[in-house]
Write an enzyme that holds these catalytic residues in place. Structure first.
Site, short mmCIF file in Angstrom:
data_model
loop_
_atom_site.label_atom_id
_atom_site.label_comp_id
_atom_site.label_asym_id
_atom_site.label_seq_id
_atom_site.Cartn_x
_atom_site.Cartn_y
_atom_site.Cartn_z
N ARG A 195 9.79 -2.97 -10.35
CA ARG A 195 9.45 -4.38 -10.35
C ARG A 195 8.09 -4.53 -9.66
NH1 ARG A 195 13.57 -7.35 -12.08
NH2 ARG A 195 15.70 -6.58 -11.98
N ILE A 197 5.02 -4.73 -7.43
CA ILE A 197 4.74 -4.23 -6.08
C ILE A 197 3.61 -5.08 -5.50
CG2 ILE A 197 3.99 -2.25 -4.71
CD1 ILE A 197 5.16 -0.48 -6.95
N SER A 199 1.61 -6.88 -7.87
CA SER A 199 1.21 -7.84 -8.92
C SER A 199 2.21 -9.01 -8.97
CB SER A 199 1.21 -7.14 -10.29
OG SER A 199 2.55 -6.85 -10.66
N THR A 203 6.52 -4.41 -14.84
CA THR A 203 6.99 -4.30 -16.23
C THR A 203 8.49 -4.55 -16.31
OG1 THR A 203 5.17 -2.86 -16.79
CG2 THR A 203 7.12 -2.70 -18.18
N ASP A 256 0.16 -0.19 -1.23
CA ASP A 256 0.70 0.88 -2.07
C ASP A 256 0.01 2.18 -1.64
OD1 ASP A 256 1.32 1.16 -5.68
OD2 ASP A 256 2.11 2.19 -3.91
N SER A 264 6.07 8.20 -5.66
CA SER A 264 6.96 7.20 -6.27
C SER A 264 6.96 7.35 -7.79
CB SER A 264 6.46 5.80 -5.91
OG SER A 264 6.99 4.84 -6.79
O1 LIG Z 1 0.97 -3.83 -10.40
P1 LIG Z 1 1.90 -3.50 -9.29
O2 LIG Z 1 2.95 -4.57 -9.12
O3 LIG Z 1 1.24 -3.12 -7.99
O4 LIG Z 1 2.62 -2.12 -9.74
C1 LIG Z 1 3.84 -2.04 -10.26
C2 LIG Z 1 3.83 -1.91 -11.76
O5 LIG Z 1 3.06 -0.79 -12.21
C3 LIG Z 1 3.89 0.05 -13.04
O6 LIG Z 1 3.77 -0.42 -14.37
P2 LIG Z 1 4.36 0.29 -15.72
O7 LIG Z 1 5.84 0.36 -15.53
O8 LIG Z 1 3.77 1.64 -15.85
O9 LIG Z 1 3.99 -0.64 -16.83
C4 LIG Z 1 5.25 -0.16 -12.40
O10 LIG Z 1 6.32 0.23 -13.18
C5 LIG Z 1 5.26 -1.63 -12.13
O11 LIG Z 1 5.62 -2.37 -13.24
O1 LIG Z 2 6.07 2.77 -9.94
C1 LIG Z 2 5.12 2.61 -9.17
C2 LIG Z 2 3.90 2.03 -9.57
C3 LIG Z 2 2.94 1.85 -8.67
N1 LIG Z 2 3.13 2.23 -7.41
C4 LIG Z 2 4.30 2.81 -7.01
O2 LIG Z 2 4.45 3.17 -5.85
N2 LIG Z 2 5.28 3.00 -7.90
#
Ligand SMILES: O=P(O)(O)OC[C@H]1O[C@H](OP(=O)(O)O)[C@H](O)[C@@H]1O
Ligand SMILES: O=c1cc[nH]c(=O)[nH]1
EC number: 2.4.2.57
Length: 503
Positions: A195, A197, A199, A203, A256, A264
């Site tokens: 979910r 982090i 943003s 996704t 992050d 992660s």
């Molecule tokens: O943008 P923020 O919230 O920092 O990072 C978290 C997002 O980045 C990754 O995107 P994807 O799943 O590869 O589309 C994670 O799964 C999550 O959706």
């Molecule tokens: O899945 C994710 C994406 C960004 N940063 C993390 O730590 N985990």
């Protein structure tokens, strides 16, 4: 002390153990102390809540504990005060800049998963990583420890592809297009997402708008072996369980730490058994990685970490200088992604990035000749094959495959900002956009977010609409408007930058 289990119908976000006030006094137990609950072979650690919700001789447990442990009402258990775990010493070692040995990292991760470490110690650990970082030995040990403290998936449909963005850029709904394109080409791609982090919509938050994202590993195995893909939330699985716990601390601090981010992401890819992994590193002002040089260094870390895990990793350094597409927020992004899949058309930034990433995966998976992947991805998208595959994914994940973008509910409290002057859009501030969308309620309020009408480089006239904030409550909308006024996320400059008078 012996006590009878009472299941309290509540979630507290941690393993809470309710102890009667008098009993707590006798046992010298105080709020947030760590206790061990023993019942036969079963051992669970929890944090004390002193409360007369339970009587003497009872202990109340929150439903969080029942997620992974089966206790029944009235079951007799032993409750023992548990001292501070050894791993706290290792957290302090990292806090003081020390290098952690493999066994020390394993102890920290195991104690996080066993809930022996509480929020305060976990946040201290995450903060220490933000300040002092991790070297590749530590990151590899952390990755494997995170994966091996959870379940691993073995899918009989090889080769197994995967894609994961480090995130950070608002509107990054890209992988919701990439996954169906790659699966429509016959490759296997068991996508897990976290979910949000940093943003306004991770996704998993976006996909949850049109399908369930919480599944067991067995269900995922069935879905992926049937249709070649899934788009699920990593946190629902006992898949690298420490990940979602540390992400909670990251989200609270909106950080992050690079080493933790590497572990992660790669722990989830390792646990899913992914063999070919594409990492997306959005790069630019206002995202996690600001320069291409930093992105190249991080790419080398991902590739080296993959090598140590036996995974083939490639990295796409992508443009992250402004939001992707025109929408930010779960429901708004779900609409945009679904519309792009249905029509094969959409904002250039979204389509270009999605077909670019998908193209690389098609080449990595051997179904497209080198250099032809992006073209093949575009054909799969424009032909509607990707949309067909998306319908299968939505159906298998319990959603309505006939859902139309306009049927997806979005916040009905709106406010539109217009251009105060005529000129060119010279910047859109990612952090400000994310802050405004989160102030409006995203990602918890699915319908909250921002609709952008302009992108960098476009010309506007005074009075033209720039963006609309959407919220599900007036209060949230007002907060977002105030923040938008203060941060002015969209910069307009007349091309005459300065006039130097003839003085
Ligand atoms: O943008 P923020 O919230 O920092 O990072 C978290 C997002 O980045 C990754 O995107 P994807 O799943 O590869 O589309 C994670 O799964 C999550 O959706
Ligand atoms: O899945 C994710 C994406 C960004 N940063 C993390 O730590 N985990």
């Amino acid at each position: 002390m012996k006590a009878k289990i009472r299941i309290l119908d509540m979630y507290s976000g941690r393993y809470s153990v309710f102890i009667n006030e008098k009993e707590a006094k006798k046992a010298k137990l105080h709020p947030d102390d760590l206790v061990k609950i023993e019942a036969g072979k079963k051992t669970v650690y929890g944090s004390v809540v002193v409360s007369n919700l339970v009587k003497e001789g009872e202990i109340g447990i929150s439903r969080d504990i029942l997620g992974l442990h089966s206790f029944s009402e009235g079951e007799v258990v032993t409750v023992i005060p548990s001292g501070t775990p050894e791993s706290v010493r290792y957290i302090k070692k990292k806090m003081h800049g020390g290098k952690l040995r493999k066994v020390e990292i394993e102890a920290i991760i195991k104690d996080i998963v066993d809930r022996k470490l509480r929020d305060i110690e976990i946040s201290s650990f995450v903060t220490s990583l933000e300040i002092n970082g991790l070297d590749m030995d530590e990151i590899a040990a952390l990755t494997i420890a995170m994966a091996e403290t959870g379940d691993m998936l073995d899918i009989d449909r090889k080769p197994i592809m995967d894609v994961h963005s480090i995130g950070g850029v608002p509107g990054n709904k890209t992988n919701i297009l990439v996954v169906p394109i790659v699966a429509a080409a016959g490759l296997t791609i068991p996508k897990t997402s976290s979910r949000a982090i940093t943003s306004a919509a991770g996704t998993a938050d976006v996909v949850e708008v049109f399908a369930d994202v919480s599944f067991s590993l067995d269900e995922i195995k069935r879905i992926v072996e049937k249709i070649g893909a899934c788009m699920v939330w990593g946190g629902a699985l006992n898949l690298a369980p420490a990940d979602d716990i540390t992400i909670k601390s990251e989200r609270a601090l909106s950080i992050d730490p690079t080493g933790l981010m590497l572990a992660s992401i790669m722990s989830k890819k390792y646990a899913m058994g992914s063999q070919y992994v594409l990492i997306d590193i959005p790069t630019g002002k206002g995202v996690k990685v600001e320069t291409v040089d930093q992105a190249r260094a991080l790419s080398r870390d991902f590739i080296e970490l993959g090598r140590r895990l036996g995974q083939y990793v490639e990295v796409a350094i992508t443009y992250g200088g402004q939001p992707i597409g025109h929408t930010v927020g779960p429901a708004l992004e779900a609409r945009e992604a679904l519309s792009a899949l249905m029509t094969g058309k959409g904002p250039g930034s979204l389509i270009e990035k999605a077909t670019g990433l998908a193209g690389i995966l098609l080449e990595m998976g051997g179904v497209a000749p080198t250099g032809m992947g992006k073209k093949m991805a575009r054909e799969i998208l424009e032909s509607g094959k990707a949309y067909e595959k998306m319908r299968e994914i939505i159906e298998e994940q319990g959603g309505n495959p006939d859902i139309k973008p306009e049927e997806i509910p979005i916040g009905d409290k709106t406010y539109t900002f217009t251009a105060p002057i005529s000129g060119y859009i010279t910047g859109i501030d990612n952090k400000a956009i994310t802050g405004i969308a989160r102030a409006a309620g995203a990602p918890e309020d699915k319908g909250a977010g921002i609709e952008l009408y302009v992108k960098v480089g476009e010309k506007v006239k005074e009075g033209d609409p720039l963006f609309t904030i959407r919220a599900e409550s007036e209060a949230r909308l007002d907060q977002a408007i105030v923040l938008a006024r203060r941060t002015e996320p969209i910069r307009i400059e007349g091309m005459v930058l300065q006039r130097i008078g003839n003085i």
